[in-house]
Design an enzyme around this catalytic site. Structure first.
Site, PDB file in Angstrom:
ATOM      1  N   ALA A   1       0.859  -1.189   0.000  1.00  0.00           N
ATOM      2  CA  ALA A   1       0.000   0.000   0.000  1.00  0.00           C
ATOM      3  C   ALA A   1       0.883   1.222   0.000  1.00  0.00           C
ATOM      4  O   ALA A   1       1.819   1.319   0.796  1.00  0.00           O
ATOM      5  CB  ALA A   1      -0.879  -0.010   1.229  1.00  0.00           C
ATOM      6  N   GLY A   2       0.599   2.127  -0.935  1.00  0.00           N
ATOM      7  CA  GLY A   2       1.356   3.377  -0.991  1.00  0.00           C
ATOM      8  C   GLY A   2       0.488   4.498  -0.470  1.00  0.00           C
ATOM      9  O   GLY A   2      -0.656   4.265  -0.044  1.00  0.00           O
TER      10      GLY A   2
ATOM     11  N   VAL B   1      -0.357  -0.879  -4.321  1.00  0.00           N
ATOM     12  CA  VAL B   1       0.758  -1.225  -5.198  1.00  0.00           C
ATOM     13  C   VAL B   1       0.528  -2.687  -5.591  1.00  0.00           C
ATOM     14  O   VAL B   1       0.284  -3.523  -4.730  1.00  0.00           O
ATOM     15  CB  VAL B   1       2.115  -1.075  -4.481  1.00  0.00           C
ATOM     16  CG1 VAL B   1       3.259  -1.374  -5.438  1.00  0.00           C
ATOM     17  CG2 VAL B   1       2.262   0.306  -3.873  1.00  0.00           C
TER      18      VAL B   1
ATOM     19  N   GLU C   1       9.924  -1.229 -12.663  1.00  0.00           N
ATOM     20  CA  GLU C   1      10.406  -2.605 -12.677  1.00  0.00           C
ATOM     21  C   GLU C   1       9.967  -3.289 -11.382  1.00  0.00           C
ATOM     22  O   GLU C   1       9.786  -2.615 -10.355  1.00  0.00           O
ATOM     23  CB  GLU C   1      11.932  -2.644 -12.813  1.00  0.00           C
ATOM     24  CG  GLU C   1      12.659  -2.062 -11.639  1.00  0.00           C
ATOM     25  CD  GLU C   1      14.178  -2.109 -11.796  1.00  0.00           C
ATOM     26  OE1 GLU C   1      14.818  -1.081 -11.645  1.00  0.00           O
ATOM     27  OE2 GLU C   1      14.698  -3.202 -12.084  1.00  0.00           O
TER      28      GLU C   1
ATOM     29  N   MET D   1      10.457  -5.620  -8.142  1.00  0.00           N
ATOM     30  CA  MET D   1      11.543  -6.029  -7.257  1.00  0.00           C
ATOM     31  C   MET D   1      10.996  -7.160  -6.380  1.00  0.00           C
ATOM     32  O   MET D   1      10.237  -6.920  -5.432  1.00  0.00           O
ATOM     33  CB  MET D   1      11.999  -4.840  -6.411  1.00  0.00           C
ATOM     34  CG  MET D   1      12.495  -3.669  -7.237  1.00  0.00           C
ATOM     35  SD  MET D   1      14.031  -4.018  -8.109  1.00  0.00           S
ATOM     36  CE  MET D   1      15.204  -3.876  -6.795  1.00  0.00           C
ATOM     37  N   GLU D   2      11.396  -8.375  -6.737  1.00  0.00           N
ATOM     38  CA  GLU D   2      10.785  -9.568  -6.155  1.00  0.00           C
ATOM     39  C   GLU D   2      10.851  -9.628  -4.634  1.00  0.00           C
ATOM     40  O   GLU D   2       9.956 -10.157  -3.978  1.00  0.00           O
ATOM     41  CB  GLU D   2      11.458 -10.845  -6.698  1.00  0.00           C
ATOM     42  CG  GLU D   2      11.246 -11.101  -8.169  1.00  0.00           C
ATOM     43  CD  GLU D   2      12.184 -10.289  -9.065  1.00  0.00           C
ATOM     44  OE1 GLU D   2      12.161 -10.516 -10.261  1.00  0.00           O
ATOM     45  OE2 GLU D   2      12.930  -9.404  -8.567  1.00  0.00           O
ATOM     46  N   ASN D   3      11.949  -9.105  -4.062  1.00  0.00           N
ATOM     47  CA  ASN D   3      12.101  -9.259  -2.609  1.00  0.00           C
ATOM     48  C   ASN D   3      11.560  -8.090  -1.803  1.00  0.00           C
ATOM     49  O   ASN D   3      11.787  -8.021  -0.583  1.00  0.00           O
ATOM     50  CB  ASN D   3      13.563  -9.530  -2.260  1.00  0.00           C
ATOM     51  CG  ASN D   3      13.904 -10.991  -2.503  1.00  0.00           C
ATOM     52  OD1 ASN D   3      13.156 -11.874  -2.086  1.00  0.00           O
ATOM     53  ND2 ASN D   3      14.994 -11.246  -3.211  1.00  0.00           N
TER      54      ASN D   3
ATOM     55  N   SER E   1      10.756  -4.523   0.050  1.00  0.00           N
ATOM     56  CA  SER E   1      11.607  -3.511   0.678  1.00  0.00           C
ATOM     57  C   SER E   1      12.669  -4.177   1.552  1.00  0.00           C
ATOM     58  O   SER E   1      12.454  -5.233   2.151  1.00  0.00           O
ATOM     59  CB  SER E   1      10.773  -2.514   1.467  1.00  0.00           C
ATOM     60  OG  SER E   1      10.021  -3.224   2.395  1.00  0.00           O
TER      61      SER E   1
ATOM     62  N   ASP F   1      15.094  10.988   2.356  1.00  0.00           N
ATOM     63  CA  ASP F   1      14.411   9.951   3.138  1.00  0.00           C
ATOM     64  C   ASP F   1      15.042   8.589   2.858  1.00  0.00           C
ATOM     65  O   ASP F   1      14.351   7.595   2.661  1.00  0.00           O
ATOM     66  CB  ASP F   1      12.913   9.948   2.783  1.00  0.00           C
ATOM     67  CG  ASP F   1      12.092   9.193   3.831  1.00  0.00           C
ATOM     68  OD1 ASP F   1      12.637   8.851   4.897  1.00  0.00           O
ATOM     69  OD2 ASP F   1      10.900   8.950   3.566  1.00  0.00           O
TER      70      ASP F   1
HETATM   71  P1  AMP Z   1       5.710   2.824  -1.843  1.00  0.00           P
HETATM   72  O1  AMP Z   1       4.460   3.540  -2.144  1.00  0.00           O
HETATM   73  O2  AMP Z   1       6.788   3.045  -2.826  1.00  0.00           O
HETATM   74  O3  AMP Z   1       6.194   3.089  -0.450  1.00  0.00           O
HETATM   75  O4  AMP Z   1       5.401   1.253  -1.916  1.00  0.00           O
HETATM   76  C1  AMP Z   1       4.707   0.562  -0.915  1.00  0.00           C
HETATM   77  C2  AMP Z   1       5.191  -0.865  -0.863  1.00  0.00           C
HETATM   78  O5  AMP Z   1       4.948  -1.515  -2.102  1.00  0.00           O
HETATM   79  C3  AMP Z   1       6.689  -0.997  -0.639  1.00  0.00           C
HETATM   80  O6  AMP Z   1       7.029  -1.004   0.710  1.00  0.00           O
HETATM   81  C4  AMP Z   1       7.022  -2.305  -1.314  1.00  0.00           C
HETATM   82  O7  AMP Z   1       6.786  -3.379  -0.413  1.00  0.00           O
HETATM   83  C5  AMP Z   1       6.018  -2.392  -2.431  1.00  0.00           C
HETATM   84  N1  AMP Z   1       6.635  -1.950  -3.695  1.00  0.00           N
HETATM   85  C6  AMP Z   1       6.681  -0.707  -4.183  1.00  0.00           C
HETATM   86  N2  AMP Z   1       7.326  -0.680  -5.370  1.00  0.00           N
HETATM   87  C7  AMP Z   1       7.696  -1.950  -5.636  1.00  0.00           C
HETATM   88  C8  AMP Z   1       8.412  -2.586  -6.704  1.00  0.00           C
HETATM   89  N3  AMP Z   1       8.876  -1.880  -7.724  1.00  0.00           N
HETATM   90  N4  AMP Z   1       8.615  -3.893  -6.631  1.00  0.00           N
HETATM   91  C9  AMP Z   1       8.153  -4.596  -5.587  1.00  0.00           C
HETATM   92  N5  AMP Z   1       7.483  -4.073  -4.551  1.00  0.00           N
HETATM   93  C10 AMP Z   1       7.249  -2.755  -4.555  1.00  0.00           C
END
Ligand code: AMP
Length: 941
Positions: free
Chosen positions: A590-591, A596, A661, A663-665, A667, A707
């Protein structure tokens, strides 16, 4: 039979632990055997290996918890290898189980099996019992387990055998305490550590003869080490700090305030005869004023003023004198005037009374001069001028003074007539009625009306007529006249204002003035124009100088905020993608603006790739849309293997999406917590190297992240770390770690440099600070920086020089690099390119990554001396000659086949230029450089 449980308890906490002689013993037997040194010892043994379905229990008596929340159990035992027992059936076991049961009942005779909580299954390490015919050799296994979050009075331990051949030699039960310690003059008591990893906050008590400067506190860590001292005590007046205690000042010394660090020698003209003096006593004849600092010499009153002279002007006297020769050792000299009027006949004097006035004042004069007015004419006066200083009132001796006698007079002048022309005035006047002596001369003073302060002229004459010429036409002047007798000047007669005549038109002087004015005006104009031109050029020059920088900025990172139309920034930097080419598969996070998801993207003529899809939730405002897409406008400007890559945006239909792109693993922080302790140091350094490389790219672009934290780094399936989380409003708005500062901004305190917290000075150097914290997070596998400390305490601790200690197994060089990133001075922190080189050096020379074993003494050194020495002198020099050896050294032996099939066998072969290597632009020079580079490519791709 008694099970001999060792009562030796590890430092410093001890639990009164012993196995009860009433232990629930069924098949367990108490047996005496010989140890390795042939010393007899008692053991509990069970060895029913020949029969199946064994369930034999051995239990301790109640063990009091003694306030501890976490307790450690060390057991020593021997275990027979089933193979070493001839003819045993398959049911033979090589493990046993350890349990505990918490209870307030200290005499519980029966505990149901199912009520026990299992601690662990215990297996022997490689040291199985060896049995030689006729000569039995015992090999002891030692295992330590812990149980935490205990809350009842105590607990029972139990051992369950399911068919093994065990001899239990000792069970040692202990807990850890932070030992009593004195730091910053505060004593911290023996403190039992908390459960799990919680820190226990402890308030210190000031040692004898000291007082609180700021409430002393420290945290007792779960390992029994003290962390983060805050506040301190200081020695009371009369005492100084010596080796953690307050010692009294010796005779001849003193300490006036608790804030002073040390006792000081008594200042001149004072002494102390006893110990613990808070001030020194003045010698006889010397004094200390109430407001004098105790460090100041004792002083005495000044000597008398000198060279006093008087100037009499009729009924007014000016007295002047020189300062005293001896100031008494002080700078605060003042003067007082005493006036006495003396009668001519009997010479008797009496006080002048209130009719006489002193200018500026009678007492407390700081300048060596006073004017006395309103005296009676033709009278005798006696003036006494006293000098005083700050200790005059404390001294019993009479004040030192000088005396001046004067006689007053009276001389008045009256202006009678005048004559005027355009540039002169003629004055005539009458002398005084009763002069106090013969008139010596007259003084005429004149000035332009309202201009006295700036310019006046004094003329003197013996006659009582004077023509003053050289005056300006048509101008009003003020004239005054006074007479002088041998007794001094009289007072001025009244002011007389006279205006000179005007110039007639056509007067040559007038035209000259006009001509000069016009010429002056033209010159002024030319001058102003010239100035304007010159200053214009100057601006042009500055601009010209700024241009290259500006140009450089524009070639690098462009802030989307500088676009008038934010949509244009998106169009410039992000590719528009057809929604139909995206297939959303599942939600992964969740962003701030919405979900997400992961999914696939198939662009025409390209292979399908996995992507992450961030979408903007419905019902957004214009601003939210702009802020959401700003992340794409920023990300789209970057192109680096360690920066998350933008694939494109969907803006033409709803929902608006950002595609990156995948990212399989996920954060980095969550990833590390999930894989706690599973990577080699070199793997961790490899991840850090990637992040540093991405940050170097960003800082070269002129982009400040603000950040940087492990939660904002994403990890792909090859362990490649990429910096993510760009955007403008999101800078800290959507970060749960961001807290409001006193200045109102939201800042992730634990990751942010002091100058960014204090005055929002965010630079690449503040990103370097955050990078240091990321290093710490990575090496500690996602531990929270500064643990449970509050943000306020973190700020305070950093300000007091505290820095995070090295995480467990952290190489000295890595921790030193962290400490370098946490230099207070921005300019002293390394740049990202230096960080990349340091990490490269570490990967190339794995001996440098020898861990620093952390002990409690190490921790306390961290506290007292937050910056340990740079080198680890105990690291032996290490050399490798083959790629295989090198890979083994960095615990990457499993990759040796990949290397050999790529042609890398000897380290020399790594230097062969014909091997293709896309990263050779990196500045790597050593023999192992190319292998290392290959390793990075291999590892990162
Ligand atoms: P963010 O809004 O960028 O903070 O994304 C929220 C969460 O979504 C992150 O903490 C990741 O776990 C996951 N996430 C965001 N972008 C990606 C990505 N490119 N690949 C995989 N997981 C992602």
């Amino acid at each position: 039979m008694t099970l001999c449980l060792s009562r030796t308890v590890s430092y410093p906490g001890q639990l009164g632990a012993a196995l009860s002689s009433r232990s629930a013993v069924d098949s367990w037997e108490e047996i005496s055997v010989m140890d390795e040194r042939n010393i007899p010892m008692r053991t509990y043994q069970v060895c029913n290996v020949m029969e199946a379905y064994q369930n034999n229990w051995l239990r301790t008596r109640h063990i009091a918890r003694d306030g501890a929340q976490r307790v450690y159990i060390e057991i020593k035992f021997t275990l027979r290898d089933c193979n070493s027992l001839p003819g045993v059936p398959g049911t033979c076991k090589e493990t046993f189980n350890m349990f505990y049961y918490e209870s307030n009942n200290v005499n519980q005779w029966y505990i149901k099996e199912s009520n026990y909580i299992k601690i662990d299954t215990i297996a022997a390490d490689e040291s199985f019992t060896q049995v030689d015919v006729g000569d039995r050799v015992m090999k002891l296994n030692t295992e330590v387990r812990d149980i935490s979050n205990l809350s009842k009075k105590g607990f029972y331990l139990a051992f369950q055998d399911l068919g093994a051949c065990i001899a239990l030699v000792s069970v040692r039960v202990f807990y850890k305490k932070c030992p009593l310690t004195v730091l910053n003059l505060a004593q911290f008591p023996d403190t039992v550590t908390g459960g799990d990893s919680a820190l226990v906050e402890v308030r210190g008590v000031c040692v004898n003869a000291s007082e609180e400067f700021e409430a002393p506190r420290m945290y007792c860590s779960a390992d029994g080490g003290w962390l983060v001292p805050i506040g301190r005590c200081v020695c009371q007046p009369g005492y100084e700090e010596q080796m953690d205690v307050c010692q009294p000042c010796k005779p001849g010394f003193y300490k006036a305030s608790a804030a002073d660090a040390y006792c000081a020698k008594c200042p001149p003209h004072s002494s102390s005869h006893l110990e613990r003096a808070s001030e020194c006593v003045c010698e006889k004849g010397f004094h200390r004023a109430e407001t004098d600092p105790r460090s100041m010499s004792c002083t005495r009153p000044p000597s008398a003023p000198e060279n006093a002279i008087s100037t009499v002007n009729e009924t007014c006297v000016t007295l002047e004198w020189s300062p005293p020769r001896d100031t008494g050792g002080r700078g605060d000299i003042t003067y007082s005037i005493h006036c006495r009027k003396c009668s001519g006949e009997n010479g008797k004097c009496s006080s002048c009374g209130s009719g006489v006035h002193f200018v500026p004042r009678q007492f407390g004069l700081s300048a060596a001069m006073v004017m006395v007015t309103d005296l009676q004419p033709h009278s005798n006066y006696s003036f006494t001028i006293e000098s005083l200083n700050g200790v005059s009132d404390l001294s019993p001796s009479p004040r030192a003074a000088v005396m001046v006698n004067v006689t007053t007079s009276q001389t008045v002048s009256v202006v009678l007539k005048e004559r005027r022309s355009k540039d002169s005035v003629t004055l005539a006047w009458q002398g005084p009625d009763r002069p106090s002596g013969a008139i010596v001369e007259y003084e005429v003073i004149y000035y332009e009306k309202n201009q006295r302060e700036q310019n006046y002229t004094v003329l003197k004459t013996r006659s009582n007529v004077m023509t003053v010429d050289g005056l300006k036409p048509g101008t009003t002047y003020v004239f005054r006249v006074r007479a002088r007798t041998p007794g001094g000047y009289g007072s001025y007669g009244g002011e007389i204002e006279l205006e000179t005549n005007m110039l007639a038109i056509g007067d040559p002087n007038q035209s000259t003035i006009l001509a000069v004015s016009i010429a002056g005006g033209i010159i002024l104009l030319i001058f102003l124009v010239a100035c304007f031109v010159v200053s214009g050029r100057h601006c042009g020059y500055i601009k010209a100088k700024q241009d290259p920088d500006e140009e450089k900025m524009h070639k690098t990172y462009i802030d989307p905020h500088t676009y008038e139309d934010p949509n244009k920034a998106v169009r410039d930097f992000a590719k528009e993608i057809e929604a139909s080419s995206i297939r959303i598969e599942r939600v992964i996070g969740a962003g701030e603006f919405g979900e997400v998801c992961s999914g696939r993207l198939r662009l025409q003529g390209k292979r399908e790739i996995y992507v992450a899809i961030k979408s903007l939730k419905a019902g957004y405002s214009d601003k939210q849309r702009r802020d959401f897409l700003s992340e794409a406008s920023i990300m789209g400007q970057f192109d680096h293997p360690n920066i998350i890559r933008l694939e494109g945006v969907v803006t033409r239909c709803k929902p608006v999406m950002i595609i990156t792109e995948f990212m399989e693993n996920g954060s980095l922080d969550t990833f590390l917590k999930k894989h706690d302790g599973q990577f080699t140091v070199i793997q961790l350094v490899g991840m850090l190297r990637g992040i540093a490389s991405g940050m170097k790219y960003l800082s070269d672009m002129g982009y400040v992240h603000r950040d940087l934290a492990a939660r904002n780094i994403l990890v792909n399936s090859n362990l490649v770390c990429k910096v993510s989380d760009f955007g403008l409003s999101r800078v800290l708005e959507d970060d749960p770690e961001a807290a409001y500062t006193t200045r109102g901004g939201k800042i992730p305190i634990r990751w942010t440099s002091p100058e960014a917290i204090a005055y929002r000075k965010f630079t690449s150097a503040s990103d370097v600070w955050s990078y240091g914290i990321v290093m710490w997070e990575v090496v500690s596998y996602g531990e929270r920086p500064y643990w449970e400390m509050s943000n306020q305490d973190v700020i305070k601790a950093i300000d007091e020089g505290y820095r995070l200690p090295a995480p467990m197994d952290c190489p000295v060089v890595l921790h030193q690099l962290m400490l370098d990133c946490w230099e207070n001075g921005r300019s002293e922190r390394p740049k990202f390119d230096q960080i990349v080189s340091t990490l490269d050096g570490l990967i190339r020379n794995p001996t440098k990554s020898k861990p620093c074993i952390q002990t409690h003494t190490d921790q306390s050194r961290d506290i007292r001396n937050p910056l340990p020495s740079r080198e680890d002198p105990t690291t032996p020099e290490f050399t490798v000659s083959t790629v295989e050896e090198w890979l083994e050294a960095i615990k990457m032996g499993q990759y040796k086949d990949n290397f050999s099939s790529a042609g890398y066998v000897t380290l020399d072969s790594c230097n062969q230029p014909n091997l293709s290597n896309p990263l050779v632009n990196e500045p790597i020079s050593s023999m192992r450089a190319q292998c290392f580079t290959y390793f990075l490519i291999f590892f990162a791709s």
